[in-house]
Design an enzyme around this catalytic site. Structure first.
Site, PDB file in Angstrom:
ATOM      1  N   LYS A   1       0.951  -1.279   0.035  1.00 35.01           N
ATOM      2  CA  LYS A   1       0.002  -0.059   0.102  1.00 35.01           C
ATOM      3  C   LYS A   1       1.096   1.220   0.098  1.00 35.01           C
ATOM      4  CE  LYS A   1      -4.446  -1.324   0.302  1.00 35.01           C
ATOM      5  NZ  LYS A   1      -5.593  -0.683  -0.217  1.00 35.01           N
TER       6      LYS A   1
ATOM      7  N   THR B   1      -7.220  10.311   5.506  1.00 28.79           N
ATOM      8  CA  THR B   1      -7.597   9.159   4.704  1.00 28.79           C
ATOM      9  C   THR B   1      -8.470   8.275   5.646  1.00 28.79           C
ATOM     10  OG1 THR B   1      -7.050   7.447   3.007  1.00 28.79           O
ATOM     11  CG2 THR B   1      -5.711   7.799   5.069  1.00 28.79           C
TER      12      THR B   1
ATOM     13  N   SER C   1      -8.102   0.354   6.604  1.00 28.05           N
ATOM     14  CA  SER C   1      -7.869  -0.780   7.445  1.00 28.05           C
ATOM     15  C   SER C   1      -6.597  -0.840   8.379  1.00 28.05           C
ATOM     16  CB  SER C   1      -8.228  -2.088   6.577  1.00 28.05           C
ATOM     17  OG  SER C   1      -7.031  -2.346   5.775  1.00 28.05           O
TER      18      SER C   1
ATOM     19  N   ASN D   1      -3.247  -0.366   6.397  1.00 29.72           N
ATOM     20  CA  ASN D   1      -1.975  -0.451   5.399  1.00 29.72           C
ATOM     21  C   ASN D   1      -2.000   0.756   4.621  1.00 29.72           C
ATOM     22  OD1 ASN D   1      -0.965  -2.935   6.792  1.00 29.72           O
ATOM     23  ND2 ASN D   1      -2.319  -4.273   5.095  1.00 29.72           N
TER      24      ASN D   1
ATOM     25  N   GLY E   1     -10.195  -3.214  -3.181  1.00 31.77           N
ATOM     26  CA  GLY E   1     -10.683  -2.162  -4.057  1.00 31.77           C
ATOM     27  C   GLY E   1     -10.297  -2.300  -5.446  1.00 31.77           C
ATOM     28  N   GLY E   2      -9.294  -3.254  -5.772  1.00 33.19           N
ATOM     29  CA  GLY E   2      -8.858  -3.521  -6.929  1.00 33.19           C
ATOM     30  C   GLY E   2      -7.703  -2.887  -7.616  1.00 33.19           C
TER      31      GLY E   2
END
Length: 330
Positions: A55, A78, A81, A83, A183-184
């Protein structure tokens, strides 16, 4: 929405931009895992990345681009979760910016503690997507900080793709690569890189059981998913959101295999343990998702014997060592 060509070109530029800030992470192999699975398996170890996950790549690229375009920006915010938040906080610290990160109650303590080490103000919220969105909006209204989304941000997408640039340079002619998906952005960007750097490599998404991405990809839309999205019940907190970003979904439909591997908690735990035992690496449940897919019964059904040279991205290693999941098994 960026197409594969733009993603690839922007990822090349992101790689140059990120060079002073990230590790070119190593690729590990294990003869014992190869014998167990019956394939050549190559592990791209982004659990060894700075901040402990891939990330950082996307977050840092987005913050650096923001600082270039808006030199007077005061801070960033932001929701995460953990990372992505660590990546944003690290990048903000390097750029001399303030950062605030919204995480939900119950997030692994190791992630909350690390966020503070990287200089972020941590804001806890109730464990629902709606509450985290509302918390970020309050911060923006009170401070004017810029939101760095972990999904809905093209610069994050381009940064994540640098995993693929490194991996395909390190290991040639992979038959397939297996990538944990939330989220891809990671899956979509690596698939775009594969199109130009390793065109014969099949890209498979791996999700926690219950997300239902394969149905959405085959239907060409995500209308069956709730809005706002839900969190799926899984030990893999980094990939439990039932959601794919709007700019990522078309890329996934175009470039990624329609067969999505949905893995159970028990499969994640088994794969995670194997990484600890055989590779001697710390990996979180979501980081072991690719290996869980390759070890699953569906692997033979989907890939047969054609796929022999397999790439797996170990996406993160931020796990609470006081609460390892195999210690909770009956």
């Amino acid at each position: 929405m960026p197409g594969p060509d733009k993603v690839f070109k922007e990822t090349l530029m992101a790689q140059k931009r990120l060079k002073p800030y990230i590790h070119n992470t190593p690729v590990f192999t294990s003869e014992s895992i190869n014998k167990l699975i019956g394939k050549q398996v190559y592990f791209k170890c982004d659990n060894l990345q700075r901040t402990g996950s891939f990330k950082l790549r996307g977050a840092c690229n987005a913050v650096l681009k923001l600082k270039e375009s808006s030199p007077n920006v005061q801070g960033v915010v932001t929701r995460s979760s953990g990372n992505h938040g660590m990546g944003v906080a690290y990048a903000a610290q390097k750029c001399g910016l303030q950062s605030k990160v919204v995480i939900r109650q119950g997030t692994a303590k190791v992630k909350g503690d690390a966020l503070q080490v990287y200089g972020a103000e941590v804001i806890y919220c109730n464990p629902t997507p709606a509450d985290s969105i509302a918390a970020v909006q309050r911060v923006q209204q009170e401070t004017g900080y810029t939101m760095i989304s972990s999904f809905e941000n093209d610069d994050v997408l381009f940064g994540q793709g640098t995993v693929g640039l490194e991996f395909f340079d390190q290991v040639s002619d992979l038959d397939a690569v297996f990538i944990p998906l939330c989220g891809g952005s990671l899956t979509a960007s690596v698939a775009a890189v594969a199109k130009y750097r390793s065109p014969n490599t099949k890209v498979y998404a791996v999700e926690p059981e219950g997300k239902g991405l394969e149905k959405c990809m085959r239907e060409g839309n995500t209308s069956s998913w709730p809005s706002p999205p839900n969190y799926i019940t899984t030990i893999a907190e980094a990939i439990q959101l039932q959601y794919v970003a709007k700019q990522n979904f078309p890329l996934l439909c175009e470039l990624v295999e329609k067969e999505v591997f949905a893995v159970t908690d028990s499969e994640l735990v088994e794969a995670m343990m194997l990484v600890f035992q055989r590779l001697k690496l710390v990996v979180e449940p979501s980081g072991a998702a690719g290996l869980a897919a390759v070890m699953s019964s569906r692997m033979k059904e989907v890939c047969g014997d054609d796929v022999q040279k397999v790439g797996i991205i170990l996406s993160g290693g931020n796990v609470d060592l006081d609460n390892l999941p195999w210690g909770q098994r009956q």
